[in-house]
Design a protein around this motif. Structure first.
Motif, PDB file in Angstrom:
ATOM      1  N   LEU A  42      57.587  71.626  -9.054  1.00 58.69           N
ATOM      2  CA  LEU A  42      59.146  71.693  -9.921  1.00 58.69           C
ATOM      3  C   LEU A  42      60.175  71.978  -8.805  1.00 58.69           C
ATOM      4  N   ALA A  43      59.977  72.809  -7.939  1.00 57.59           N
ATOM      5  CA  ALA A  43      61.089  72.939  -6.839  1.00 57.59           C
ATOM      6  C   ALA A  43      61.338  71.629  -6.144  1.00 57.59           C
ATOM      7  N   ALA A  44      60.051  70.944  -5.612  1.00 56.18           N
ATOM      8  CA  ALA A  44      60.275  69.930  -5.005  1.00 56.18           C
ATOM      9  C   ALA A  44      61.285  68.642  -5.906  1.00 56.18           C
ATOM     10  N   ALA A  45      60.730  68.811  -7.015  1.00 59.98           N
ATOM     11  CA  ALA A  45      61.708  68.003  -8.073  1.00 59.98           C
ATOM     12  C   ALA A  45      63.055  68.015  -8.088  1.00 59.98           C
ATOM     13  N   TRP A  46      63.260  69.632  -8.333  1.00 60.48           N
ATOM     14  CA  TRP A  46      64.573  70.100  -8.162  1.00 60.48           C
ATOM     15  C   TRP A  46      65.505  69.685  -7.110  1.00 60.48           C
ATOM     16  N   GLU A  47      64.767  69.684  -5.854  1.00 63.93           N
ATOM     17  CA  GLU A  47      65.694  69.285  -4.545  1.00 63.93           C
ATOM     18  C   GLU A  47      65.904  68.120  -4.666  1.00 63.93           C
ATOM     19  N   SER A  48      64.817  66.966  -5.213  1.00 63.47           N
ATOM     20  CA  SER A  48      65.111  65.721  -5.334  1.00 63.47           C
ATOM     21  C   SER A  48      66.289  65.358  -6.324  1.00 63.47           C
ATOM     22  N   GLU A  49      66.181  65.805  -7.304  1.00 63.13           N
ATOM     23  CA  GLU A  49      67.227  65.651  -8.438  1.00 63.13           C
ATOM     24  C   GLU A  49      68.659  66.174  -7.823  1.00 63.13           C
ATOM     25  N   LEU A  50      68.573  66.900  -6.990  1.00 67.36           N
ATOM     26  CA  LEU A  50      69.964  67.431  -6.267  1.00 67.36           C
ATOM     27  C   LEU A  50      70.265  66.306  -5.009  1.00 67.36           C
ATOM     28  N   GLU A  51      69.423  65.759  -4.584  1.00 67.11           N
ATOM     29  CA  GLU A  51      69.597  64.863  -3.752  1.00 67.11           C
ATOM     30  C   GLU A  51      70.112  63.504  -3.768  1.00 67.11           C
ATOM     31  N   THR A  52      69.435  62.979  -4.901  1.00 64.14           N
ATOM     32  CA  THR A  52      69.840  61.685  -5.251  1.00 64.14           C
ATOM     33  C   THR A  52      70.615  61.321  -6.421  1.00 64.14           C
ATOM     34  N   ASP A  53      70.987  62.439  -7.258  1.00 65.18           N
ATOM     35  CA  ASP A  53      71.917  62.116  -8.446  1.00 65.18           C
ATOM     36  C   ASP A  53      73.423  62.254  -8.127  1.00 65.18           C
ATOM     37  N   ALA A  54      73.955  61.041  -8.056  1.00 68.80           N
ATOM     38  CA  ALA A  54      75.412  61.300  -7.883  1.00 68.80           C
ATOM     39  C   ALA A  54      76.116  61.984  -8.625  1.00 68.80           C
ATOM     40  N   GLU A  55      75.954  61.836 -10.005  1.00 67.23           N
ATOM     41  CA  GLU A  55      76.688  62.878 -10.966  1.00 67.23           C
ATOM     42  C   GLU A  55      76.776  64.258 -10.239  1.00 67.23           C
ATOM     43  N   LEU A  56      75.472  64.706  -9.963  1.00 67.27           N
ATOM     44  CA  LEU A  56      75.246  66.088  -9.504  1.00 67.27           C
ATOM     45  C   LEU A  56      76.393  66.149  -8.264  1.00 67.27           C
TER      46      LEU A  56
END
Length: 71
Positions: free
Chosen positions: A32-46
């Protein structure tokens, strides 16, 4: 701020979600933490939200990861 990605992920969660994830096996927490890190890195909206409020961006990414987990 914690450097461990699992600890950072847990810190971004609501207290209720934190208790739920904290009861998961370490391997699931790491996934889950890896998915979270990926979400932070790849989502331009974030990225935009992160410029305004890094904690809000982290919390939003954590919410998204948990929403996908429940699907």
């Amino acid at each position: 701020m914690p450097k461990d990605s699992v600890a950072r992920f847990l810190a971004a969660l609501t207290p209720e979600d934190r208790r739920t994830v904290d009861s998961e096996p370490r391997e699931e927490q790491e996934r889950l933490a890896a998915a979270w890190e990926s979400e932070l890195e790849t989502d331009a909206e974030l990225d935009t939200l992160d410029e305004l409020s890094p904690p809000a961006a982290e919390a939003e990414a954590a919410r998204r990861v948990l929403d996908r987990k429940d699907d």
